[in-house]
Design a protein around this motif. Structure first.
Motif, PDB file in Angstrom:
ATOM      1  N   ALA A  39      20.827  -5.641  -4.005  1.00  0.00           N
ATOM      2  CA  ALA A  39      22.240  -6.850  -3.648  1.00  0.00           C
ATOM      3  C   ALA A  39      22.341  -6.385  -1.783  1.00  0.00           C
ATOM      4  CB  ALA A  39      22.560  -6.253  -4.525  1.00  0.00           C
ATOM      5  N   SER A  40      23.043  -6.904  -1.769  1.00  0.00           N
ATOM      6  CA  SER A  40      24.505  -7.017  -0.527  1.00  0.00           C
ATOM      7  C   SER A  40      25.121  -5.340  -0.529  1.00  0.00           C
ATOM      8  CB  SER A  40      24.966  -8.255  -0.154  1.00  0.00           C
ATOM      9  OG  SER A  40      25.561  -8.302   0.860  1.00  0.00           O
ATOM     10  N   ASN A  41      24.969  -5.398   0.466  1.00  0.00           N
ATOM     11  CA  ASN A  41      25.441  -3.814   0.552  1.00  0.00           C
ATOM     12  C   ASN A  41      25.334  -3.125   0.063  1.00  0.00           C
ATOM     13  OD1 ASN A  41      27.074  -4.980   2.805  1.00  0.00           O
ATOM     14  ND2 ASN A  41      28.443  -6.215   1.282  1.00  0.00           N
ATOM     15  N   VAL A  42      23.862  -2.781  -0.650  1.00  0.00           N
ATOM     16  CA  VAL A  42      23.812  -1.384  -1.378  1.00  0.00           C
ATOM     17  C   VAL A  42      23.277  -0.469  -0.707  1.00  0.00           C
ATOM     18  CG1 VAL A  42      22.134  -0.871  -3.792  1.00  0.00           C
ATOM     19  CG2 VAL A  42      24.269  -2.582  -3.318  1.00  0.00           C
ATOM     20  N   VAL A  43      23.280   0.760  -0.829  1.00  0.00           N
ATOM     21  CA  VAL A  43      22.881   1.998  -0.336  1.00  0.00           C
ATOM     22  C   VAL A  43      21.878   2.066  -0.316  1.00  0.00           C
ATOM     23  CG1 VAL A  43      23.329   4.195   0.708  1.00  0.00           C
ATOM     24  CG2 VAL A  43      25.233   2.977   0.678  1.00  0.00           C
ATOM     25  N   HIS A  44      20.827   1.915   0.563  1.00  0.00           N
ATOM     26  CA  HIS A  44      19.150   2.168   0.160  1.00  0.00           C
ATOM     27  C   HIS A  44      18.177   2.812   1.165  1.00  0.00           C
ATOM     28  CE1 HIS A  44      19.511  -1.549   1.826  1.00  0.00           C
ATOM     29  NE2 HIS A  44      18.236  -1.428   2.070  1.00  0.00           N
ATOM     30  N   GLY A  45      16.817   3.714   0.479  1.00  0.00           N
ATOM     31  CA  GLY A  45      16.609   3.770   1.415  1.00  0.00           C
ATOM     32  C   GLY A  45      15.167   4.806   0.730  1.00  0.00           C
ATOM     33  N   CYS A  46      14.600   5.425   2.287  1.00  0.00           N
ATOM     34  CA  CYS A  46      13.462   5.618   1.216  1.00  0.00           C
ATOM     35  C   CYS A  46      12.662   6.800   2.104  1.00  0.00           C
ATOM     36  CB  CYS A  46      11.900   4.974   0.594  1.00  0.00           C
ATOM     37  SG  CYS A  46      11.316   4.350   2.310  1.00  0.00           S
ATOM     38  N   VAL A  47      11.503   8.053   1.438  1.00  0.00           N
ATOM     39  CA  VAL A  47      10.376   8.199   1.863  1.00  0.00           C
ATOM     40  C   VAL A  47       9.296   7.919   1.029  1.00  0.00           C
ATOM     41  CG1 VAL A  47      10.272  11.278   1.635  1.00  0.00           C
ATOM     42  CG2 VAL A  47      12.985  10.366   1.338  1.00  0.00           C
ATOM     43  N   CYS A  48       8.427   8.143   2.316  1.00  0.00           N
ATOM     44  CA  CYS A  48       6.788   8.025   1.763  1.00  0.00           C
ATOM     45  C   CYS A  48       6.189   9.495   1.609  1.00  0.00           C
ATOM     46  CB  CYS A  48       6.685   7.956   3.571  1.00  0.00           C
ATOM     47  SG  CYS A  48       4.920   7.301   3.222  1.00  0.00           S
ATOM     48  N   LEU A  49       5.465   8.964   0.631  1.00  0.00           N
ATOM     49  CA  LEU A  49       4.053   9.755  -0.448  1.00  0.00           C
ATOM     50  C   LEU A  49       3.009   9.701  -0.182  1.00  0.00           C
ATOM     51  CD1 LEU A  49       6.364   9.834  -3.881  1.00  0.00           C
ATOM     52  CD2 LEU A  49       7.084  11.013  -2.411  1.00  0.00           C
ATOM     53  N   GLU A  50       3.549   8.485   0.136  1.00  0.00           N
ATOM     54  CA  GLU A  50       1.967   7.973   0.706  1.00  0.00           C
ATOM     55  C   GLU A  50       1.972   7.173   1.717  1.00  0.00           C
ATOM     56  OE1 GLU A  50      -0.932   7.470  -2.723  1.00  0.00           O
ATOM     57  OE2 GLU A  50      -0.592   9.009  -3.661  1.00  0.00           O
ATOM     58  N   PRO A  51       1.117   7.406   2.802  1.00  0.00           N
ATOM     59  CA  PRO A  51       0.947   5.877   4.069  1.00  0.00           C
ATOM     60  C   PRO A  51       0.810   4.559   3.404  1.00  0.00           C
ATOM     61  CG  PRO A  51       0.197   8.566   4.765  1.00  0.00           C
ATOM     62  CD  PRO A  51       0.184   8.658   3.219  1.00  0.00           C
ATOM     63  N   GLU A  74       0.689  -1.093  -0.010  1.00  0.00           N
ATOM     64  CA  GLU A  74       0.131   0.088  -0.136  1.00  0.00           C
ATOM     65  C   GLU A  74       0.676   1.215  -0.238  1.00  0.00           C
ATOM     66  OE1 GLU A  74      -1.689   0.166   3.678  1.00  0.00           O
ATOM     67  OE2 GLU A  74      -2.844  -1.833   3.435  1.00  0.00           O
ATOM     68  N   GLY A  75       0.179   2.325  -0.643  1.00  0.00           N
ATOM     69  CA  GLY A  75       1.019   3.493  -0.304  1.00  0.00           C
ATOM     70  C   GLY A  75       1.904   3.952  -1.805  1.00  0.00           C
ATOM     71  N   ARG A  76       2.627   5.268  -1.694  1.00  0.00           N
ATOM     72  CA  ARG A  76       3.529   5.267  -2.559  1.00  0.00           C
ATOM     73  C   ARG A  76       4.337   6.045  -1.494  1.00  0.00           C
ATOM     74  NH1 ARG A  76       2.487   4.771  -7.295  1.00  0.00           N
ATOM     75  NH2 ARG A  76       3.572   5.998  -8.254  1.00  0.00           N
ATOM     76  N   PHE A  77       5.677   5.754  -2.189  1.00  0.00           N
ATOM     77  CA  PHE A  77       7.504   5.989  -1.810  1.00  0.00           C
ATOM     78  C   PHE A  77       8.827   5.991  -2.952  1.00  0.00           C
ATOM     79  CE2 PHE A  77       5.080   2.704   0.737  1.00  0.00           C
ATOM     80  CZ  PHE A  77       5.453   3.067   1.913  1.00  0.00           C
ATOM     81  N   ARG A  78       9.426   7.133  -2.543  1.00  0.00           N
ATOM     82  CA  ARG A  78      10.641   7.414  -3.941  1.00  0.00           C
ATOM     83  C   ARG A  78      11.687   6.576  -2.697  1.00  0.00           C
ATOM     84  NH1 ARG A  78      11.190  12.531  -2.791  1.00  0.00           N
ATOM     85  NH2 ARG A  78       9.120  13.062  -4.578  1.00  0.00           N
ATOM     86  N   PHE A  79      12.214   5.710  -3.643  1.00  0.00           N
ATOM     87  CA  PHE A  79      13.329   5.301  -3.038  1.00  0.00           C
ATOM     88  C   PHE A  79      14.770   5.489  -3.550  1.00  0.00           C
ATOM     89  CE2 PHE A  79      10.847   2.050  -0.884  1.00  0.00           C
ATOM     90  CZ  PHE A  79      11.358   0.857  -0.588  1.00  0.00           C
ATOM     91  N   THR A  80      16.080   5.387  -2.869  1.00  0.00           N
ATOM     92  CA  THR A  80      16.467   5.350  -3.408  1.00  0.00           C
ATOM     93  C   THR A  80      17.897   4.307  -3.189  1.00  0.00           C
ATOM     94  OG1 THR A  80      16.781   7.941  -3.088  1.00  0.00           O
ATOM     95  CG2 THR A  80      18.688   6.730  -3.514  1.00  0.00           C
ATOM     96  N   VAL A  81      18.137   3.558  -4.687  1.00  0.00           N
ATOM     97  CA  VAL A  81      18.874   2.437  -3.892  1.00  0.00           C
ATOM     98  C   VAL A  81      20.239   3.389  -5.446  1.00  0.00           C
ATOM     99  CG1 VAL A  81      19.022  -0.064  -5.014  1.00  0.00           C
ATOM    100  CG2 VAL A  81      16.540   1.125  -4.127  1.00  0.00           C
TER     101      VAL A  81
END
Length: 103
Positions: free
Chosen positions: A76-88, A53-60
């Motif tokens: 993949a293993s050891n890859v820097v990643h994270g996200c910001v929620c655009l819609e819960p 559910e929801g929408r997210f902006r991921f950086t991978v």
């Protein structure tokens, strides 16, 4: 229903282990507000993410992508990643091997 507790991982973000085995773990991440973040990080585990559910902006690995319900991808293993929620919403992540730090 999971026997594992719901754990706060940041403002408006919770995590709950749904299933685990030494080789695999399934985890639900609930993002309760627009702007909630999964901070940039990396780990030795291979991760798959499914957007329930929801929408997210991921950086991978420096690449930014917007995802929504039904989308999935692998980090993949050891890859820097994270996200910001655009819609819960809710992300379902699988990790191999298991994230012992989540137990």
């Amino acid at each position: 229903m999971s026997e594992f507790p719901v754990v706060s991982t940041g403002e408006h973000v919770t995590r709950q282990v749904l299933a685990d085995h030494p080789d695999l773990m399934v985890v639900a991440f609930r993002f309760g507000a627009t702007g909630a973040e999964g901070a940039l990080h990396n780990h030795p585990h291979v991760q798959s993410t499914f957007v329930k559910e929801g929408r997210f902006r991921f950086t991978v690995d420096g690449e930014v992508t917007e995802v929504g319900p039904g989308d999935s991808f692998v980090v993949a293993s050891n890859v820097v990643h994270g996200c910001v929620c655009l819609e819960p919403g809710l992300l379902v992540d699988c990790f191999t091997p298991r994230r012992d730090d989540f137990l």
